[in-house]
Design a protein around this motif. Structure first.
Motif, PDB file in Angstrom:
ATOM      1  N   GLU A  51     -54.475   9.588  49.142  1.00  0.00           N
ATOM      2  CA  GLU A  51     -54.572  10.666  48.142  1.00  0.00           C
ATOM      3  C   GLU A  51     -54.568  12.055  48.790  1.00  0.00           C
ATOM      4  O   GLU A  51     -54.299  13.059  48.134  1.00  0.00           O
ATOM      5  N   HIS A  52     -54.900  12.121  50.081  1.00  0.00           N
ATOM      6  CA  HIS A  52     -54.981  13.419  50.760  1.00  0.00           C
ATOM      7  C   HIS A  52     -53.739  13.728  51.599  1.00  0.00           C
ATOM      8  O   HIS A  52     -53.698  14.751  52.286  1.00  0.00           O
ATOM      9  N   PHE A  57     -55.957  19.043  56.064  1.00  0.00           N
ATOM     10  CA  PHE A  57     -56.946  18.320  56.868  1.00  0.00           C
ATOM     11  C   PHE A  57     -56.611  16.843  57.042  1.00  0.00           C
ATOM     12  O   PHE A  57     -57.367  16.102  57.671  1.00  0.00           O
ATOM     13  N   THR A  91     -69.595  16.386  49.667  1.00  0.00           N
ATOM     14  CA  THR A  91     -68.638  16.264  50.772  1.00  0.00           C
ATOM     15  C   THR A  91     -68.969  17.233  51.902  1.00  0.00           C
ATOM     16  O   THR A  91     -68.943  16.860  53.074  1.00  0.00           O
ATOM     17  N   ARG A 102     -75.987  12.888  53.762  1.00  0.00           N
ATOM     18  CA  ARG A 102     -75.345  14.067  54.358  1.00  0.00           C
ATOM     19  C   ARG A 102     -76.316  15.242  54.428  1.00  0.00           C
ATOM     20  O   ARG A 102     -76.303  16.013  55.395  1.00  0.00           O
ATOM     21  N   ILE A 109     -68.320  19.486  57.571  1.00  0.00           N
ATOM     22  CA  ILE A 109     -67.471  18.679  56.685  1.00  0.00           C
ATOM     23  C   ILE A 109     -66.607  17.690  57.462  1.00  0.00           C
ATOM     24  O   ILE A 109     -66.257  16.623  56.950  1.00  0.00           O
ATOM     25  N   ASP A 110     -66.287  18.015  58.704  1.00  0.00           N
ATOM     26  CA  ASP A 110     -65.424  17.118  59.477  1.00  0.00           C
ATOM     27  C   ASP A 110     -66.231  15.989  60.119  1.00  0.00           C
ATOM     28  O   ASP A 110     -65.662  15.063  60.694  1.00  0.00           O
ATOM     29  N   THR A 114     -70.320   9.521  56.257  1.00  0.00           N
ATOM     30  CA  THR A 114     -70.016   8.353  55.424  1.00  0.00           C
ATOM     31  C   THR A 114     -68.838   8.630  54.503  1.00  0.00           C
ATOM     32  O   THR A 114     -68.503   9.776  54.204  1.00  0.00           O
ATOM     33  N   HIS A 115     -68.243   7.539  54.063  1.00  0.00           N
ATOM     34  CA  HIS A 115     -67.298   7.561  52.946  1.00  0.00           C
ATOM     35  C   HIS A 115     -67.858   6.646  51.877  1.00  0.00           C
ATOM     36  O   HIS A 115     -68.457   5.617  52.200  1.00  0.00           O
TER      37      HIS A 115
HETATM   38  P1  ATP Z   1     -64.922  10.632  51.611  1.00  0.00           P
HETATM   39  O1  ATP Z   1     -63.625  10.326  50.898  1.00  0.00           O
HETATM   40  O2  ATP Z   1     -64.797  10.661  53.112  1.00  0.00           O
HETATM   41  O3  ATP Z   1     -66.057   9.812  51.079  1.00  0.00           O
HETATM   42  P2  ATP Z   1     -65.347  12.705  49.821  1.00  0.00           P
HETATM   43  O4  ATP Z   1     -64.852  11.758  48.773  1.00  0.00           O
HETATM   44  O5  ATP Z   1     -66.703  13.314  49.631  1.00  0.00           O
HETATM   45  O6  ATP Z   1     -65.373  12.073  51.229  1.00  0.00           O
HETATM   46  P3  ATP Z   1     -62.714  13.804  49.901  1.00  0.00           P
HETATM   47  O7  ATP Z   1     -62.332  14.954  49.054  1.00  0.00           O
HETATM   48  O8  ATP Z   1     -62.224  12.448  49.543  1.00  0.00           O
HETATM   49  O9  ATP Z   1     -64.293  13.841  50.051  1.00  0.00           O
HETATM   50  O10 ATP Z   1     -62.246  14.136  51.381  1.00  0.00           O
HETATM   51  C1  ATP Z   1     -62.130  13.139  52.380  1.00  0.00           C
HETATM   52  C2  ATP Z   1     -62.619  13.684  53.700  1.00  0.00           C
HETATM   53  O11 ATP Z   1     -61.750  14.727  54.127  1.00  0.00           O
HETATM   54  C3  ATP Z   1     -64.003  14.326  53.614  1.00  0.00           C
HETATM   55  O12 ATP Z   1     -65.027  13.396  53.867  1.00  0.00           O
HETATM   56  C4  ATP Z   1     -63.950  15.385  54.683  1.00  0.00           C
HETATM   57  O13 ATP Z   1     -64.290  14.868  55.956  1.00  0.00           O
HETATM   58  C5  ATP Z   1     -62.499  15.790  54.695  1.00  0.00           C
HETATM   59  N1  ATP Z   1     -62.276  16.988  53.905  1.00  0.00           N
HETATM   60  C6  ATP Z   1     -62.247  17.088  52.550  1.00  0.00           C
HETATM   61  N2  ATP Z   1     -62.020  18.345  52.149  1.00  0.00           N
HETATM   62  C7  ATP Z   1     -61.904  19.068  53.292  1.00  0.00           C
HETATM   63  C8  ATP Z   1     -61.657  20.436  53.552  1.00  0.00           C
HETATM   64  N3  ATP Z   1     -61.500  21.334  52.579  1.00  0.00           N
HETATM   65  N4  ATP Z   1     -61.594  20.815  54.852  1.00  0.00           N
HETATM   66  C9  ATP Z   1     -61.752  19.943  55.853  1.00  0.00           C
HETATM   67  N5  ATP Z   1     -61.988  18.630  55.662  1.00  0.00           N
HETATM   68  C10 ATP Z   1     -62.064  18.202  54.409  1.00  0.00           C
END
Ligand code: ATP
Ligand code: MG
Length: 137
Positions: A51-52, A57, A91, A102, A109-110, A114-115
């Motif tokens: 999805e990302h 990032f 996050t 967290r 954030i990096d 956990t996920h």
């Molecule tokens: P995860 O999927 O890891 O559980 P999340 O659902 O809280 O985390 P997501 O939006 O799915 O967050 O983002 C996945 C991962 O990508 C985050 O855990 C974070 O490490 C990284 N991430 C998300 N947004 C950013 C950002 N704006 N800048 C840098 N890293 C980011």
């Protein structure tokens, strides 16, 4: 009853937080129905974060999740998906409430430790990806 995926990311494993995070999950009366320590393949991680793809990032989060062993855990219970997301916290650890994983143990954030699956559709997809052999639940 729901089942959700929790990953303890490489930073959490390196910092010896496997026990602490698992303890919190179990204390919440959620059941661990799948558990393993794995060196995730790049293909698995790219699929996990599909999805990302295309976001700035993406490469960094993929590299991070491939940088060392991760714990993959399938967790089952009433409203498990929301319960676990809330326990893990926002996050960005700077916005995570104290008392969350967290909010208590992460700062950036990096390296947010956990996920956890965001909704039932994601949980189903991620559990199949990380536990193709199935779980015990
Ligand atoms: P995860 O999927 O890891 O559980 P999340 O659902 O809280 O985390 P997501 O939006 O799915 O967050 O983002 C996945 C991962 O990508 C985050 O855990 C974070 O490490 C990284 N991430 C998300 N947004 C950013 C950002 N704006 N800048 C840098 N890293 C980011
Ligand atoms: Mg996510």
């Amino acid at each position: 009853m729901e089942t959700t995926l929790v990953l303890i990311k490489p930073g959490g494993v390196q910092r010896n937080l496997i026990g602490e995070i698992t303890r919190r999950v179990e204390a919440r009366q959620l059941k661990v129905v799948g558990l393993k320590l794995v060196n995730a393949s790049r293909a698995t991680v790219e699929e996990h974060y599909a999805e990302h793809k295309g976001k700035g990032f993406f490469e960094d989060v993929v590299n991070y999740l491939c940088s060392g062993p991760v714990v993959a855990m399938a967790v089952q219970g009433t409203n498990a998906i929301k319960a676990i997301r809330t326990m893990m916290g926002a996050t960005n650890p700077l916005e995570a409430t104290p008392g969350t994983v967290r909010g208590d143990f992460a700062l950036t954030i990096d390296d947010n430790l956990t996920h956890s699956s965001s909704d039932p559709e994601a949980a189903g997809r991620e559990l199949t990806l990380w536990f193709p052999e199935g779980t015990v639940g």
